[in-house]
Design a protein around this motif. Structure first.
Motif, PDB file in Angstrom:
ATOM      1  N   TRP A  20       2.447   7.876   6.372  1.00 18.68           N
ATOM      2  CA  TRP A  20       1.148   7.083   6.004  1.00 18.68           C
ATOM      3  C   TRP A  20      -0.236   7.672   6.167  1.00 18.68           C
ATOM      4  O   TRP A  20      -0.425   8.320   7.329  1.00 18.68           O
ATOM      5  N   HIS A  37      -3.097   6.824   6.630  1.00 18.79           N
ATOM      6  CA  HIS A  37      -4.016   6.127   7.335  1.00 18.79           C
ATOM      7  C   HIS A  37      -3.609   6.665   8.898  1.00 18.79           C
ATOM      8  O   HIS A  37      -4.541   7.657   9.532  1.00 18.79           O
ATOM      9  N   ARG A  76       8.412   8.598   5.040  1.00 21.75           N
ATOM     10  CA  ARG A  76       6.984   8.826   4.508  1.00 21.75           C
ATOM     11  C   ARG A  76       6.002   9.099   5.521  1.00 21.75           C
ATOM     12  O   ARG A  76       6.366   8.895   6.542  1.00 21.75           O
ATOM     13  N   ASP A 111       0.898  -1.203   0.115  1.00 19.45           N
ATOM     14  CA  ASP A 111      -0.018   0.156  -0.131  1.00 19.45           C
ATOM     15  C   ASP A 111       0.907   1.223   0.130  1.00 19.45           C
ATOM     16  O   ASP A 111       0.335   2.281   0.153  1.00 19.45           O
ATOM     17  N   SER A 112       2.232   0.896  -0.367  1.00 20.56           N
ATOM     18  CA  SER A 112       2.912   2.275  -0.164  1.00 20.56           C
ATOM     19  C   SER A 112       2.759   3.277  -1.440  1.00 20.56           C
ATOM     20  O   SER A 112       3.348   4.470  -1.134  1.00 20.56           O
ATOM     21  N   ASN A 160       1.232   6.523   0.065  1.00 18.53           N
ATOM     22  CA  ASN A 160       2.161   7.435   0.968  1.00 18.53           C
ATOM     23  C   ASN A 160       2.468   8.721   0.683  1.00 18.53           C
ATOM     24  O   ASN A 160       2.264   9.122  -0.644  1.00 18.53           O
TER      25      ASN A 160
END
Length: 266
Positions: free
Chosen positions: A166, A168, A164, A32-33, A36
């Motif tokens: 994230w 979320h 990075r 899921d990067s 980012n």
């Protein structure tokens, strides 16, 4: 620190739009990067990731000073800017979606919910106003500091890694393998129930063995949080507030140096 925590939440909400652009246009990765973000402290922008459309490269960003979303080309020239002030969240999303569709970008799904949930902030559906510059500066200073300390820890560990944000949890952070069966997470996290404030953290993720959290190194400014759900060291922003930038940095260097070397010797 409440003004910092408040602006942290507002920027978190806005950055979901960048995450949606990333999800729609950036090549997907299993971890899921591709969703980012990164806070760039010189231009004072939060960037998504590069993507290709119509044989050209673009990147989507949030400009914190002008308080606009930006679409930039591969020369970092502004292709389009989207005003935030005076609009609600849905209006901003719809304007971006309509513009991308006018360029024949494959943006289907921008308005769909993301594959993760963030808190339901009370201001999410309100009309957005430009934040006060002193509040933004405080946020940017801490996120700049987080970038710097992440890089320093990668240097101490002598590993490669990518700093990075994230989308979320909205940490500025890194994760890397310190040795073959030991992962390390470090970053600056949003306010939560564990710390009751925003905080820097370091935690270990061992594979196939348990770390015995005994004889822990003590410090006046940071502490260890050991529970069934999470184990690691934390340094809250309350401990850094009002200190000069270099003093904050020195305290954080001591934090990562002490805790990291304790962890890798387990």
């Amino acid at each position: 620190m409440q003004s910092y925590n408040n602006i942290d939440k507002k920027i978190h909400q806005l950055c979901q739009i960048i995450a949606k652009v990333n999800r729609s246009l950036v090549p997907k990765k299993e971890d899921d990067s591709h969703t980012n973000l990164y806070f760039e402290s010189i231009e004072k922008r939060i960037y998504g990731r590069w993507f290709e459309q119509n044989n050209s490269d673009f990147i989507f960003a949030l400009d914190l000073i002008d308080f606009n979303f930006l679409l930039l080309d591969d020369s970092k020239e502004i292709v389009k800017q989207f005003q935030i002030e005076g609009k609600n969240f849905i209006e901003i999303e719809k304007e971006i979606e309509a513009y991308f569709q006018s360029l024949d970008f494959s943006i289907e799904g921008l308005m769909k919910e993301l594959h993760f949930e963030i808190p339901s902030y009370s201001f999410a559906d309100s009309i957005w106003a430009k934040p006060e510059i002193n509040v933004l500066n405080t946020w940017m200073d801490y996120r700049t500091l987080a970038n710097e300390i992440c890089i320093l820890l990668l240097g101490i560990a002598q590993v490669q890694g990518e700093v990075r944000i994230w989308p979320h949890h909205f940490d500025t952070g890194i994760y890397f393998k310190a040795k073959r069966k030991l992962g390390i997470g470090f970053g600056l996290a949003m306010e939560d129930d564990m710390a009751n404030n925003s905080y820097f953290y370091i935690s270990a993720y061992p594979e196939n063995y348990n770390i015995q959290y005994e004889n822990l190194p003590d410090h006046d400014h940071w502490k260890w949080e050991i529970s069934n759900n999470w184990k690691g060291g934390i340094l809250t922003l309350n401990e850094l507030d009002e200190k000069p930038y270099e003093e904050k940095k020195k305290l954080l260097i001591d934090f990562i140096n002490t805790t990291y070397h304790w962890i890798i010797k387990r």
